[in-house]
Design an enzyme around this catalytic site. Structure first.
Site, PDB file in Angstrom:
ATOM      1  N   ASP A   1      11.777  12.667  72.999  1.00  0.00           N
ATOM      2  CA  ASP A   1      10.315  12.605  72.988  1.00  0.00           C
ATOM      3  C   ASP A   1       9.738  14.021  73.006  1.00  0.00           C
ATOM      4  OD1 ASP A   1       7.645  12.106  73.361  1.00  0.00           O
ATOM      5  OD2 ASP A   1       7.900  10.778  75.089  1.00  0.00           O
TER       6      ASP A   1
ATOM      7  N   HIS B   1       6.631  14.849  73.422  1.00  0.00           N
ATOM      8  CA  HIS B   1       5.316  14.868  74.071  1.00  0.00           C
ATOM      9  C   HIS B   1       5.366  15.479  75.471  1.00  0.00           C
ATOM     10  CE1 HIS B   1       5.012  11.670  70.983  1.00  0.00           C
ATOM     11  NE2 HIS B   1       3.819  12.209  70.807  1.00  0.00           N
TER      12      HIS B   1
ATOM     13  N   CYS C   1       3.558  16.409  67.038  1.00  0.00           N
ATOM     14  CA  CYS C   1       4.773  15.697  67.453  1.00  0.00           C
ATOM     15  C   CYS C   1       5.708  15.380  66.283  1.00  0.00           C
ATOM     16  CB  CYS C   1       4.429  14.444  68.242  1.00  0.00           C
ATOM     17  SG  CYS C   1       3.295  13.293  67.440  1.00  0.00           S
TER      18      CYS C   1
END
Length: 398
Positions: free
Chosen positions: A279, A281, A77
């Site tokens: 984000d 993820h 990430c």
């Protein structure tokens, strides 16, 4: 692993619905140096955010190093966030901050070339393969989680092999940005005629673009400036909040890398005391170039909710990013820092004119003397000791 990752996909909401959840306020939303009035400019805000390149976990790419992982889910990430920050710098360099993206609309060739720098292949200069393997020189095993400073050091080293974008990457030390060192690194003499054909045209003519600049004056190598910081011990110190938010207002802003322990986000702006972030993820399938040489970019832009986080919930280990295409942009950034950052009693970082006398001499980073291409060089980790190992602030593990 798939079941764990699916929870992120289920959490994603449609962006237009998400905007309705914003408070009815006259406050401005700041996104990477640009302001939007929430009451009247929601669609403009949506367009601005969706234009940012969005890099997420991917699966089914070729194994890293030939025998390593074929997905970065669960560990990549912060690398993806570093890719997003660098991609924003390249967009500003080639297309400008005001460039906008529209779904299914033909884009400039420079956009496609930027996108191809980040594909998940070992021959792409900023791929997950290159970043993971360059991380070995920073003491990180392939598949190990990176902190913001490690990603900054990796990007600095990979940029040495990237002749097309020709960036100067400066990563500050000890919370201090040194003007003298940056100008030493970014001011380059124009190339002679016999080597001109080997370099991009914009690099060769950079010194002639500005009014009153002659061909014999130094050109300015576009600057990616990364400032790793630790803004507290276990949580962010509230005294830094205003200065941190001020950085997103600067026209040179590339946002910030950070998040929570082992959970990285790319912060692109703020509303009030809430940070807005992209984000990484979400796990998507590897995308490669098509037969016509272009990349289908539909999965590289976030049309869904860029989530929000109260700034006080941010882990104190972060890295700010700025892009200065020309020397005047850097001079303007220095003025803004002196006005908005250095006015605080407890300064977020320092900006000094001269190289500190107690520091080792500053030597601009240079590409190692090797006979292979950058991609081939980094495909093997046996030469990575040629780079100096640099360590600084990292997000704490829990």
């Amino acid at each position: 692993m798939e079941s764990v990752l699916s929870k992120y996909e289920n959490q994603i909401t449609i962006f237009t619905d998400y905007l309705e959840e914003y408070p009815d306020t006259d406050e401005l939303v700041w996104i990477l140096g640009k302001q939007h009035l929430l009451k009247t400019e929601k669609s403009k805000l949506l367009s601005d955010i969706s234009a940012r390149l969005w890099f997420t976990y991917r699966r089914k790419f070729s194994p890293i190093g030939g025998t390593g992982p074929s997905s970065d889910a669960g560990w990549g990430c912060m690398l993806r966030c570093g890719q997003m920050m660098l991609a924003q710098a390249l967009i500003c360099r080639h297309l400008g901050r005001d460039w906008s993206w529209e779904k299914q609309k033909e884009q400039p060739k420079e956009y496609q070339r930027i996108l191809q720098c980040f594909l998940d292949r070992k021959d792409c200069c900023y791929s997950i393969h290159q970043m993971a393997q360059m991380g070995v020189g920073e003491g990180k095993s392939i598949g190990e989680w990176f902190g913001p400073n490690t990603v900054a050091q990796v990007l600095k080293k990979l940029a040495l092999f990237d002749e097309w974008n020709s960036l100067a990457v400066y990563v500050s030390m000890d919370n201090t940005v040194v003007i003298e060192d940056i100008k030493k690194m970014c001011r380059v003499l124009p190339l002679s005629a016999d080597t001109a054909g080997d370099r991009p045209l914009d690099y060769l003519t950079a010194s002639n673009q500005s009014k009153g600049t002659s061909a014999h004056c130094p050109a300015w190598k576009p600057l990616l400036l990364i400032v790793p910081l630790r803004l507290g011990i276990n949580q962010i110190n509230p005294v830094y909040v205003d200065a941190f938010k001020e950085c997103f207002k600067m026209p040179q802003s590339l946002g910030a890398l950070g998040g929570k322990p082992n959970n990285a986000y790319y912060f692109i702006g703020f509303l009030g005391d809430e940070l807005i972030f992209l984000d990484p993820h979400t796990t998507q399938t590897f995308v490669d170039t098509e037969e016509n040489g272009t990349v289908n970019d539909q999965t590289f832009h976030c049309l869904q909710s860029p989530q929000r986080m109260n700034i006080l919930n941010l882990d104190p280990s972060v890295a700010l990013g700025f892009f200065c295409k020309e020397e005047k942009d850097f001079d303007n950034w220095c003025s803004l820092v002196q006005k908005e950052i250095l006015k605080e009693n407890l300064r977020m970082f320092e900006l000094v004119q001269k190289h500190p006398s107690h520091w080792p001499p500053f030597v601009p980073p240079a590409k190692p003397e090797v006979t292979t291409t950058g991609a081939e060089f980094i495909d093997s980790t046996e030469h990575l000791e040629e780079f100096d190992l640099e360590e600084d602030f990292e997000i704490l593990s829990v």
